[in-house]
Design an enzyme around this catalytic site. Structure first.
Site, mmCIF file in Angstrom:
data_model
loop_
_atom_site.group_PDB
_atom_site.id
_atom_site.type_symbol
_atom_site.label_atom_id
_atom_site.label_comp_id
_atom_site.label_asym_id
_atom_site.label_seq_id
_atom_site.Cartn_x
_atom_site.Cartn_y
_atom_site.Cartn_z
ATOM 1 N N LYS A 25 15.732 22.012 -11.018
ATOM 2 C CA LYS A 25 15.060 20.868 -11.251
ATOM 3 C C LYS A 25 15.874 19.950 -11.858
ATOM 4 O O LYS A 25 16.567 20.232 -12.784
ATOM 5 C CB LYS A 25 13.824 21.139 -12.101
ATOM 6 N N HIS A 38 0.808 -1.313 -0.018
ATOM 7 C CA HIS A 38 0.019 -0.221 0.201
ATOM 8 C C HIS A 38 0.958 1.158 0.092
ATOM 9 O O HIS A 38 0.495 2.350 0.421
ATOM 10 C CB HIS A 38 -1.016 0.068 1.268
ATOM 11 N N SER A 72 14.743 21.697 -16.077
ATOM 12 C CA SER A 72 13.563 22.537 -16.384
ATOM 13 C C SER A 72 13.892 23.765 -17.092
ATOM 14 O O SER A 72 14.997 24.507 -16.679
ATOM 15 C CB SER A 72 12.763 23.021 -14.931
ATOM 16 N N GLU A 109 9.486 8.763 -16.857
ATOM 17 C CA GLU A 109 8.063 9.132 -17.101
ATOM 18 C C GLU A 109 7.606 8.681 -18.277
ATOM 19 O O GLU A 109 6.508 8.084 -18.484
ATOM 20 C CB GLU A 109 7.805 10.549 -16.932
#
Ligand code: ARG
Length: 435
Positions: A270, A143, A264, A277
């Protein structure tokens, strides 16, 4: 046909990719016709020479397509016949129906072998990373909550095992494509004495298709391959999700090197896990392909229908997406660096050993339900006493398939060997094309 409709029905933009297989199939077919005495030896020689030239033109980009070329099969035969009048004899006993079935089977066989090899690359890198981190304690999760101790190596191997199953799926997909359909003609074979066995041998096929109607209607082998792509891409998406999650400041288990991350355009600090992804997202393509192909097949009357032309965009998209993803995943896995301190700090959470405490009571004779209650109470009251260190807990988890570091190390080495064996298998299954 009206030019507007020719454009609609043409498949050249997609099936161009089949040209090496189409030429190989034509060579094998021509040799079969030669062996059966249907074409003369001089015609066979002219056809082989002509096909070699067509292949050269397609390889180097000098092949000139015409608007009237409906698909790659007609384009190749049209050009062959321009080069040599013997080209007109090639299509005896053959239809584009069994020809496309053959070409797609050859493609699926070679794509399956490529996928097995690409999986081998990811698996042996996962095995190497797991062997190097076989004894690093880390929290295991259910979980997405901290549950019990495992090792980093054990967790990494939990991504390798599914990929080993995927490789088996691709080997089965290879096997289901490994039947030779030529000789089925449009649907009812041929009155000519075709040498099916010889053609199959020429192309390295294991078996002949058993029914001429089925042979031109069947795309199960394509469904098998696309399904293997789907499951593999799901596994890669789960691996990628761990990289995304672990590279967050909140987890900090993974340090993304510049060469596997992006910055970024706005925020100077970043480092984004874009590769992971995209691996996570790319599975959508294979899933879409499976749905598209299954939808094409549903309720389709026997034997060949033009609907079947839609098989190729689906198969190619699934295969290309999956091979690209496997290649990116191998690079990503190889370059992952783990933050020992962050992982150790997370693994130091005493609550991970609550089950150990209950099992210690069980060893002393307390029924498990009672022990569960007692330890639960001490967790709630903040008085949990852990019976041993996390290292000792891991050492005690010494059952086959468990996270005991010695077992993890041995499994990691076995997995790395299995990855290498997949690459060897793929090398032993090259596309067997006579030209
Ligand atoms: N382009 C077609 C395909 O990919 C070739 C077969 C055409 N056969 C036919 N009877 N029209 O399926």
């Amino acid at each position: 046909m009206l030019p507007e409709l020719e454009r609609f029905t043409s498949s050249l933009g997609v099936d161009f990719e089949l040209y090496p297989f189409d030429i190989a199939g034509s060579v094998a077919h021509a040799r079969g016709l030669g062996a059966a005495g249907i074409i003369k030896p001089s015609q066979l020689r002219a056809i082989e020479r002509g096909l070699r030239q067509v292949k050269r033109e397609l390889d180097d980009g000098s092949f000139e397509f015409l608007d009237s070329d409906e698909d790659i099969h007609t384009a190749i035969e049209r050009r062959l016949t321009e080069i040599t009048p013997a080209g007109a004899a090639l299509h005896a006993g053959r239809s584009r129906n069994d020809q496309v079935a053959l070409d797609l089977r050859l493609y699926c066989r070679s794509a399956s072998a490529a996928a097995v090899s690409a999986i081998g690359n990811v698996v042996d890198r996962l095995g190497a990373q797991a062997a190097g981190h076989a004894s690093w304690p880390m929290p295991g999760y259910t979980h997405l909550q901290r549950a019990q101790p495992v090792t980093l190596g054990h967790h990494l191997l939990a991504h390798a095992e599914p990929l080993l199953r995927d490789a088996d799926r691709f080997r089965r997909a290879y096997d289901s494509a490994d039947e030779m359909p030529l000789g089925s003609g449009a649907l009812a074979a041929s009155t000519l004495p075709l040498r099916r066995e010889a053609v199959a041998k020429e192309l390295g096929f294991a078996r002949l298709t058993a029914n001429s109607i089925d042979a031109v209607s069947d795309r199960d082998f394509a469904l098998d391959l696309v399904h293997a792509c789907v499951v593999t891409s799901l596994h890669l998406s789960r691996l990628a999700e761990d990289v995304v999650l672990w590279s967050t400041a909140e987890f900090g288990f993974v340090v993304l090197a510049d060469e596997i991350s992006t910055g970024s355009s706005l925020m100077p600090q970043k480092k984004n896990p874009d590769v992971a992804e995209l691996l996570r997202a790319r599975s959508g393509r294979a899933i879409g392909s499976l749905v598209a192909l299954a939808t094409t097949m549903k309720g389709l009357p026997l034997a060949y229908d033009r609907d079947l032309q839609e098989d190729k965009p689906a198969v190619f998209a699934a295969v290309e997406g999956t091979l690209d993803s496997l290649e990116a995943a191998a690079i990503l896995v190889e370059r992952l660096r783990f933050d020992r301190d962050r992982i150790a700090a997370a693994a130091n959470d005493p609550s991970l050993l609550a089950t150990d405490a209950a099992e210690e009571l069980v060893r002393a004779g307390t029924p498990f339900r009672r022990a569960h209650e007692k330890v639960g109470e001490s967790v709630r009251e903040g008085t949990l006493k852990v019976p041993w260190t996390v290292e000792r807990s891991l050492a005690k988890r010494d059952v086959p398939g468990g996270p005991n570091p010695r077992r993890v190390k041995a499994r990691a080495q076995a997995v790395a060997r299995a990855g290498a064996a997949l690459k060897t298998w793929a090398k032993a299954h090259p596309p067997r094309l006579p030209l």
